[in-house]
Design an enzyme around this catalytic site. Sequence first.
Site, PDB file in Angstrom:
ATOM      1  N   THR A  41      62.590  24.132 -17.040  1.00 33.92           N
ATOM      2  CA  THR A  41      61.949  25.190 -17.949  1.00 33.92           C
ATOM      3  C   THR A  41      60.576  25.660 -17.365  1.00 33.92           C
ATOM      4  O   THR A  41      59.897  25.177 -16.815  1.00 33.92           O
ATOM      5  CB  THR A  41      61.545  24.443 -19.327  1.00 33.92           C
ATOM      6  OG1 THR A  41      60.820  25.268 -20.255  1.00 33.92           O
ATOM      7  CG2 THR A  41      60.614  23.143 -18.953  1.00 33.92           C
ATOM      8  N   TYR A  71      56.828  18.756 -23.859  1.00 34.05           N
ATOM      9  CA  TYR A  71      58.107  19.465 -23.396  1.00 34.05           C
ATOM     10  C   TYR A  71      58.020  19.724 -22.091  1.00 34.05           C
ATOM     11  O   TYR A  71      58.949  19.287 -21.122  1.00 34.05           O
ATOM     12  CB  TYR A  71      58.710  20.478 -24.483  1.00 34.05           C
ATOM     13  CG  TYR A  71      59.692  21.239 -23.982  1.00 34.05           C
ATOM     14  CD1 TYR A  71      61.042  20.689 -23.904  1.00 34.05           C
ATOM     15  CD2 TYR A  71      59.667  22.436 -23.353  1.00 34.05           C
ATOM     16  CE1 TYR A  71      62.122  21.235 -23.545  1.00 34.05           C
ATOM     17  CE2 TYR A  71      60.808  23.197 -22.668  1.00 34.05           C
ATOM     18  CZ  TYR A  71      62.114  22.541 -22.696  1.00 34.05           C
ATOM     19  OH  TYR A  71      63.154  23.076 -22.349  1.00 34.05           O
TER      20      TYR A  71
END
Length: 246
Positions: free
Chosen positions: A38, A62
């Site tokens: 990501t 995250y």
Amino acid sequence: PESVQNPAKYYKNNTENTLNLLKILVENNIDKFIFSSTAAVYGIPEIVPVSENSQLIPINPYGRSKMMSEMILKDFSLAYGLRYISLRYFNVAGADPGGKIGQAYKESTHLITRALKCAKGDFPHLEIYGTDYPTRDGTCVRDYIHVTDLVDAHIVALEWLFQGGESEVFNCGYGHGYSVKEVIEVAKKVTGIDFKVIETERRPGDPPELVADCSKIKSKLNWTPKYDDLEFIIKTAWDWEKTLKN
């Protein structure tokens, strides 16, 4: 934002479970792996567009959980000969242009999907989280990539590994971004519906701007995106959304 509220869920799924999977691969002599990473690993980059060589300073669990997985991958590659491609997704959006598949989250927090659900009447309004960021209109800027182009990135990455290519990290985006307000305007244009929008406070863990320098994947893997058009991205998502029951 969920990772800030429930970090244990993300460290377990993104880090611990990746480690478990990689151990099984090594035990079974599987030596090629593609990892869904990501853009959140970059945190708040000093230079935008951000390249793969930029410092990794994630600002939420995250991003940190994915960064840890990338570190594990690198160590496994050095120790066990595992070859991998880590694809750092920017904001994936849209649906299959043929209408066969798309997002089906009832409580999706993705901006485009959420906006379309508001247009459809599933939610009473859309919230903008923060209008005081240092961007052109005060709202967060993101690089939106059509899901089909991302699929193609996986295919060329797999071909690279099968041809004996070394382990690599690639950004997956288009190299330019749109603000939250710009996305909302295009969503209203595509749907023809002037849904209600409310401006509210920032969410924790949101960087002001994330845009990919995607020159590396284009040059090394000859990846050529086909759907670099925000209106088309939102139209495919809207066509899919209209097929879903509330």
